[in-house]
Write a protein that holds these residues in place. Sequence first.
Motif, PDB file in Angstrom:
ATOM      1  N   ALA A 148       0.858  -1.151  -0.029  1.00 50.65           N
ATOM      2  CA  ALA A 148       0.047   0.064   0.240  1.00 50.65           C
ATOM      3  C   ALA A 148       0.790   1.275   0.037  1.00 50.65           C
ATOM      4  CB  ALA A 148      -0.852  -0.081   1.007  1.00 50.65           C
ATOM      5  N   SER A 149       1.988   1.195   0.525  1.00 48.87           N
ATOM      6  CA  SER A 149       2.859   2.432   0.893  1.00 48.87           C
ATOM      7  C   SER A 149       3.440   2.779  -0.619  1.00 48.87           C
ATOM      8  CB  SER A 149       3.874   2.266   1.882  1.00 48.87           C
ATOM      9  OG  SER A 149       4.911   1.166   1.295  1.00 48.87           O
ATOM     10  N   TRP A 150       3.365   1.822  -1.485  1.00 50.61           N
ATOM     11  CA  TRP A 150       4.044   1.949  -2.823  1.00 50.61           C
ATOM     12  C   TRP A 150       3.017   3.042  -3.693  1.00 50.61           C
ATOM     13  CZ3 TRP A 150       5.206  -3.618  -4.359  1.00 50.61           C
ATOM     14  CH2 TRP A 150       6.174  -4.194  -3.483  1.00 50.61           C
ATOM     15  N   ASN A 151       1.806   2.859  -3.429  1.00 56.41           N
ATOM     16  CA  ASN A 151       0.674   3.955  -3.887  1.00 56.41           C
ATOM     17  C   ASN A 151       0.666   3.713  -5.601  1.00 56.41           C
ATOM     18  OD1 ASN A 151       0.121   5.332  -1.654  1.00 56.41           O
ATOM     19  ND2 ASN A 151       1.945   6.690  -1.755  1.00 56.41           N
ATOM     20  N   ILE A 152       0.777   2.387  -5.873  1.00 58.30           N
ATOM     21  CA  ILE A 152       0.319   2.106  -7.236  1.00 58.30           C
ATOM     22  C   ILE A 152      -0.775   1.451  -7.614  1.00 58.30           C
ATOM     23  CG2 ILE A 152       2.989   2.424  -7.854  1.00 58.30           C
ATOM     24  CD1 ILE A 152       3.131  -0.796  -7.626  1.00 58.30           C
ATOM     25  N   PHE A 153      -1.271   0.845  -6.494  1.00 59.30           N
ATOM     26  CA  PHE A 153      -2.681   0.048  -6.567  1.00 59.30           C
ATOM     27  C   PHE A 153      -3.723   0.936  -5.872  1.00 59.30           C
ATOM     28  CE2 PHE A 153       0.808  -3.307  -6.598  1.00 59.30           C
ATOM     29  CZ  PHE A 153       0.531  -3.751  -7.856  1.00 59.30           C
ATOM     30  N   ASP A 154      -4.718   0.800  -6.533  1.00 61.63           N
ATOM     31  CA  ASP A 154      -6.123   1.159  -5.958  1.00 61.63           C
ATOM     32  C   ASP A 154      -6.324   0.574  -4.821  1.00 61.63           C
ATOM     33  OD1 ASP A 154      -9.236   1.194  -5.690  1.00 61.63           O
ATOM     34  OD2 ASP A 154      -8.804   3.028  -7.164  1.00 61.63           O
ATOM     35  N   PRO A 155      -6.940   1.281  -3.570  1.00 64.82           N
ATOM     36  CA  PRO A 155      -7.185   0.424  -2.515  1.00 64.82           C
ATOM     37  C   PRO A 155      -8.094  -0.675  -2.501  1.00 64.82           C
ATOM     38  CG  PRO A 155      -7.225   2.877  -2.256  1.00 64.82           C
ATOM     39  CD  PRO A 155      -7.051   2.525  -3.715  1.00 64.82           C
ATOM     40  N   ILE A 156      -9.147  -0.505  -3.572  1.00 66.66           N
ATOM     41  CA  ILE A 156     -10.105  -1.250  -3.722  1.00 66.66           C
ATOM     42  C   ILE A 156      -9.542  -2.755  -4.219  1.00 66.66           C
ATOM     43  CG2 ILE A 156     -12.386  -1.926  -5.054  1.00 66.66           C
ATOM     44  CD1 ILE A 156     -12.577   0.042  -2.930  1.00 66.66           C
ATOM     45  N   ALA A 157      -8.604  -2.440  -5.286  1.00 68.96           N
ATOM     46  CA  ALA A 157      -7.869  -3.813  -5.804  1.00 68.96           C
ATOM     47  C   ALA A 157      -7.008  -4.434  -4.737  1.00 68.96           C
ATOM     48  CB  ALA A 157      -6.920  -3.341  -6.881  1.00 68.96           C
ATOM     49  N   LEU A 158      -6.649  -3.501  -3.804  1.00 71.27           N
ATOM     50  CA  LEU A 158      -5.882  -4.292  -2.754  1.00 71.27           C
ATOM     51  C   LEU A 158      -6.775  -4.914  -1.666  1.00 71.27           C
ATOM     52  CD1 LEU A 158      -3.329  -1.539  -1.835  1.00 71.27           C
ATOM     53  CD2 LEU A 158      -2.896  -3.595  -3.027  1.00 71.27           C
ATOM     54  N   GLY A 159      -7.958  -4.537  -1.540  1.00 66.66           N
ATOM     55  CA  GLY A 159      -9.063  -5.193  -0.769  1.00 66.66           C
ATOM     56  C   GLY A 159      -9.503  -6.504  -1.225  1.00 66.66           C
ATOM     57  N   MET A 160      -9.525  -6.690  -2.563  1.00 67.97           N
ATOM     58  CA  MET A 160     -10.135  -7.769  -3.383  1.00 67.97           C
ATOM     59  C   MET A 160      -8.848  -8.820  -3.274  1.00 67.97           C
ATOM     60  SD  MET A 160     -11.524  -6.070  -6.849  1.00 67.97           S
ATOM     61  CE  MET A 160     -11.217  -7.722  -7.611  1.00 67.97           C
ATOM     62  N   ALA A 161      -7.654  -8.172  -3.300  1.00 68.37           N
ATOM     63  CA  ALA A 161      -6.353  -9.102  -3.331  1.00 68.37           C
ATOM     64  C   ALA A 161      -6.358  -9.693  -1.619  1.00 68.37           C
ATOM     65  CB  ALA A 161      -5.104  -8.471  -3.625  1.00 68.37           C
ATOM     66  N   SER A 162      -6.773  -9.188  -0.944  1.00 65.62           N
ATOM     67  CA  SER A 162      -6.949  -9.577   0.406  1.00 65.62           C
ATOM     68  C   SER A 162      -7.511 -10.896   0.732  1.00 65.62           C
ATOM     69  CB  SER A 162      -7.477  -8.781   1.394  1.00 65.62           C
ATOM     70  OG  SER A 162      -6.815  -7.368   1.487  1.00 65.62           O
ATOM     71  N   GLY A 163      -8.512 -11.179  -0.252  1.00 62.76           N
ATOM     72  CA  GLY A 163      -9.340 -12.432  -0.177  1.00 62.76           C
ATOM     73  C   GLY A 163      -8.598 -13.709  -0.708  1.00 62.76           C
ATOM     74  N   VAL A 164      -7.645 -14.276   0.093  1.00 69.28           N
ATOM     75  CA  VAL A 164      -6.931 -15.284  -0.244  1.00 69.28           C
ATOM     76  C   VAL A 164      -7.514 -16.716  -0.125  1.00 69.28           C
ATOM     77  CG1 VAL A 164      -4.851 -13.744  -0.334  1.00 69.28           C
ATOM     78  CG2 VAL A 164      -5.621 -14.989   1.693  1.00 69.28           C
ATOM     79  N   GLY A 165      -8.433 -16.801   0.709  1.00 64.10           N
ATOM     80  CA  GLY A 165      -8.948 -17.827   0.953  1.00 64.10           C
ATOM     81  C   GLY A 165      -9.148 -18.236   2.583  1.00 64.10           C
ATOM     82  N   SER A 166      -8.396 -17.328   3.261  1.00 66.77           N
ATOM     83  CA  SER A 166      -8.332 -17.746   4.825  1.00 66.77           C
ATOM     84  C   SER A 166      -8.932 -16.385   5.361  1.00 66.77           C
ATOM     85  CB  SER A 166      -6.840 -17.636   5.070  1.00 66.77           C
ATOM     86  OG  SER A 166      -6.572 -17.603   6.426  1.00 66.77           O
ATOM     87  N   GLY A 167      -9.897 -16.638   6.164  1.00 64.88           N
ATOM     88  CA  GLY A 167     -10.633 -15.688   6.901  1.00 64.88           C
ATOM     89  C   GLY A 167      -9.800 -14.703   7.743  1.00 64.88           C
ATOM     90  N   SER A 168      -8.850 -15.330   8.405  1.00 70.55           N
ATOM     91  CA  SER A 168      -8.253 -14.565   9.336  1.00 70.55           C
ATOM     92  C   SER A 168      -7.107 -13.748   8.712  1.00 70.55           C
ATOM     93  CB  SER A 168      -7.350 -15.628  10.366  1.00 70.55           C
ATOM     94  OG  SER A 168      -6.541 -16.533   9.741  1.00 70.55           O
ATOM     95  N   MET A 169      -6.518 -14.303   7.474  1.00 68.75           N
ATOM     96  CA  MET A 169      -5.486 -13.548   6.715  1.00 68.75           C
ATOM     97  C   MET A 169      -6.184 -12.312   6.011  1.00 68.75           C
ATOM     98  SD  MET A 169      -2.969 -16.661   5.114  1.00 68.75           S
ATOM     99  CE  MET A 169      -2.381 -17.660   5.995  1.00 68.75           C
ATOM    100  N   MET A 170      -7.471 -12.498   5.593  1.00 63.53           N
ATOM    101  CA  MET A 170      -8.120 -11.634   4.897  1.00 63.53           C
ATOM    102  C   MET A 170      -8.402 -10.416   5.965  1.00 63.53           C
ATOM    103  SD  MET A 170     -11.241  -9.992   4.493  1.00 63.53           S
ATOM    104  CE  MET A 170     -12.286 -11.025   5.372  1.00 63.53           C
ATOM    105  N   THR A 171      -8.932 -11.038   7.115  1.00 64.44           N
ATOM    106  CA  THR A 171      -9.109  -9.821   8.140  1.00 64.44           C
ATOM    107  C   THR A 171      -8.043  -9.118   8.431  1.00 64.44           C
ATOM    108  OG1 THR A 171     -10.791 -11.385   9.113  1.00 64.44           O
ATOM    109  CG2 THR A 171     -10.082  -9.700  10.325  1.00 64.44           C
ATOM    110  N   ALA A 172      -6.799  -9.637   8.650  1.00 65.21           N
ATOM    111  CA  ALA A 172      -5.503  -9.030   8.998  1.00 65.21           C
ATOM    112  C   ALA A 172      -5.091  -7.880   7.736  1.00 65.21           C
ATOM    113  CB  ALA A 172      -4.507  -9.971   9.128  1.00 65.21           C
ATOM    114  N   ALA A 173      -5.388  -8.476   6.453  1.00 62.95           N
ATOM    115  CA  ALA A 173      -4.942  -7.751   5.465  1.00 62.95           C
ATOM    116  C   ALA A 173      -5.915  -6.427   5.423  1.00 62.95           C
ATOM    117  CB  ALA A 173      -4.693  -8.317   4.071  1.00 62.95           C
ATOM    118  N   ALA A 174      -7.126  -6.912   4.993  1.00 69.23           N
ATOM    119  CA  ALA A 174      -8.173  -5.863   4.986  1.00 69.23           C
ATOM    120  C   ALA A 174      -8.138  -4.692   6.142  1.00 69.23           C
ATOM    121  CB  ALA A 174      -9.428  -6.339   4.816  1.00 69.23           C
ATOM    122  N   GLY A 175      -7.971  -5.247   7.564  1.00 69.05           N
ATOM    123  CA  GLY A 175      -7.845  -4.184   8.691  1.00 69.05           C
ATOM    124  C   GLY A 175      -6.915  -3.607   8.614  1.00 69.05           C
TER     125      GLY A 175
END
Length: 271
Positions: free
Chosen positions: A184-211
């Motif tokens: 996120a600090s690189w500022n090259i991806f849209d925040p929504i795209a990063l949010g979508m990328a957080s959904g890797v198939g693990s609820g806890s990991m998604m929560t950590a990344a999206a949080g």
Amino acid sequence: MEKLKIVIKKYWKIYLAALVISAVCDLIGTVKLNIGVGTLTLFPMVFAVIFGGLLGPDIFKVFKTEECKIGGSLVLVVLAPFMAKMGISSGANLAKLVSVGPALLLQEFGNLGTILLSMPLALLLGLKKESIGACYSINRDSNLGLTTDIFGPDAPETKGTFAVYIVGSVIGTVFISILASVVASWNIFDPIALGMASGVGSGSMMTAAAGTLGEIYPQQAENIMIMGGASDMLTGITGIYMGTFVGLPLAKKLYAILEPKIGRKNNQEVK
């Protein structure tokens, strides 16, 4: 009720430690460090995992292995209200999900890109057929069941999956939250795209990344959680099919190509 009293009496140290660690980590707050490739943002959850690990049976031995397993099972209990809130938010914002529907579906193919990166690294590190099971997916519960069913419980492919499963359970949330903050600090991806990328198939990991992303982009926090939750749900649904028909065949094919060239010599062949 009687069983609940017995459990509380037996594991009161866990609840007390969780309360103390939560209070201490909340006082520490968010710490930002410049690491050259980006800004490393450490949130209270990261410190909580570190402190909890220090109290385990391998270091300060405050808790026994049995108590640590009980503590791990409580993670799902804590996440349940959050997951319910996320589901309600997704339903209330169905129009937003529909508008990015193709992207949510196609991002599952993006998860396969990690095979191209991880397989060569695994072979260079000396893994053999274990690399097939280790590299074809994020290796959560459904993937462990899949490789066990296909290759058998004692197969090297299954051992590779199980190894990544264990590592992901221990440091997965910490790793992905740090990764999210750096990217996120690189500022090259849209925040929504990063949010979508957080959904890797693990609820806890998604929560950590999206949080983590929600803290960095507070104005987009709700949308990030919505997209992350929807992406994680789709990954959970389609991931098993993607792993069966695309991920595993791709990993086996890549192994057959790369192992003779960069792997250590052995007599194994991909079945």
